[in-house]
Motif scaffolding. Structure first.
Motif, PDB file in Angstrom:
ATOM      1  N   LYS A 196       0.838  -1.206   0.000  1.00  0.00           N
ATOM      2  CA  LYS A 196       0.000   0.000   0.000  1.00  0.00           C
ATOM      3  C   LYS A 196       0.872   1.255   0.000  1.00  0.00           C
ATOM      4  O   LYS A 196       0.612   2.195  -0.743  1.00  0.00           O
TER       5      LYS A 196
ATOM      6  N   ASN B  26      -2.128   3.015 -10.077  1.00  0.00           N
ATOM      7  CA  ASN B  26      -3.560   2.782  -9.863  1.00  0.00           C
ATOM      8  C   ASN B  26      -3.954   1.368 -10.283  1.00  0.00           C
ATOM      9  O   ASN B  26      -4.781   0.738  -9.627  1.00  0.00           O
TER      10      ASN B  26
ATOM     11  N   GLN C  24      -2.780  -1.003  -7.623  1.00  0.00           N
ATOM     12  CA  GLN C  24      -3.665  -0.889  -6.463  1.00  0.00           C
ATOM     13  C   GLN C  24      -4.964  -1.645  -6.708  1.00  0.00           C
ATOM     14  O   GLN C  24      -5.465  -2.335  -5.820  1.00  0.00           O
ATOM     15  N   ALA C  25      -5.503  -1.531  -7.918  1.00  0.00           N
ATOM     16  CA  ALA C  25      -6.739  -2.233  -8.254  1.00  0.00           C
ATOM     17  C   ALA C  25      -6.530  -3.742  -8.180  1.00  0.00           C
ATOM     18  O   ALA C  25      -7.391  -4.476  -7.668  1.00  0.00           O
TER      19      ALA C  25
ATOM     20  N   GLU D  19      -4.353  -5.325  -6.311  1.00  0.00           N
ATOM     21  CA  GLU D  19      -4.224  -5.677  -4.898  1.00  0.00           C
ATOM     22  C   GLU D  19      -5.593  -5.675  -4.216  1.00  0.00           C
ATOM     23  O   GLU D  19      -5.870  -6.524  -3.362  1.00  0.00           O
ATOM     24  N   ASN D  20      -6.456  -4.734  -4.599  1.00  0.00           N
ATOM     25  CA  ASN D  20      -7.810  -4.697  -4.030  1.00  0.00           C
ATOM     26  C   ASN D  20      -8.598  -5.947  -4.414  1.00  0.00           C
ATOM     27  O   ASN D  20      -9.363  -6.470  -3.602  1.00  0.00           O
TER      28      ASN D  20
ATOM     29  N   ASP E   9      -7.414  -8.699  -2.207  1.00  0.00           N
ATOM     30  CA  ASP E   9      -8.005  -8.541  -0.872  1.00  0.00           C
ATOM     31  C   ASP E   9      -9.449  -9.021  -0.855  1.00  0.00           C
ATOM     32  O   ASP E   9      -9.880  -9.715   0.079  1.00  0.00           O
ATOM     33  N   ALA E  10     -10.207  -8.658  -1.896  1.00  0.00           N
ATOM     34  CA  ALA E  10     -11.607  -9.067  -1.966  1.00  0.00           C
ATOM     35  C   ALA E  10     -11.722 -10.593  -2.048  1.00  0.00           C
ATOM     36  O   ALA E  10     -12.553 -11.197  -1.378  1.00  0.00           O
TER      37      ALA E  10
ATOM     38  N   ASN F 137     -10.997 -12.027   1.312  1.00  0.00           N
ATOM     39  CA  ASN F 137     -12.115 -11.803   2.229  1.00  0.00           C
ATOM     40  C   ASN F 137     -13.257 -12.774   1.973  1.00  0.00           C
ATOM     41  O   ASN F 137     -13.877 -13.277   2.901  1.00  0.00           O
TER      42      ASN F 137
END
Length: 63
Positions: free
Chosen positions: A6, A43, A46-47, A49-50, A53-54, A57
């Motif tokens: 991050k 960006n 980051q997308a 990595e998101n 993460d999703a 989760n």
């Protein structure tokens, strides 16, 4: 996503923004373009990595 990722992505984004502003201020279109490209790359990272993460989760994975 790890905290280090991050921080790295935010630092890369900030650097790209700084290049853009410097390019705008000096009329250097190449520097401005390089800054935009660097920010866009950050960006996208980051997308990605998101998304990881999703997925983690949803699956309950801690890795």
């Amino acid at each position: 996503m790890g905290l280090g990722d991050k921080i790295s992505n935010k630092a890369e984004e900030a650097s790209g923004q700084a290049k853009q502003k410097l390019g705008e201020a000096t009329g250097d279109e190449r520097l401005q373009g390089a800054g935009e490209q660097q920010e866009n790359s950050s960006n996208l990272k980051q997308a990605g990595e998101n998304l990881k993460d999703a997925k983690d989760n949803v699956l309950g994975d801690k890795n």
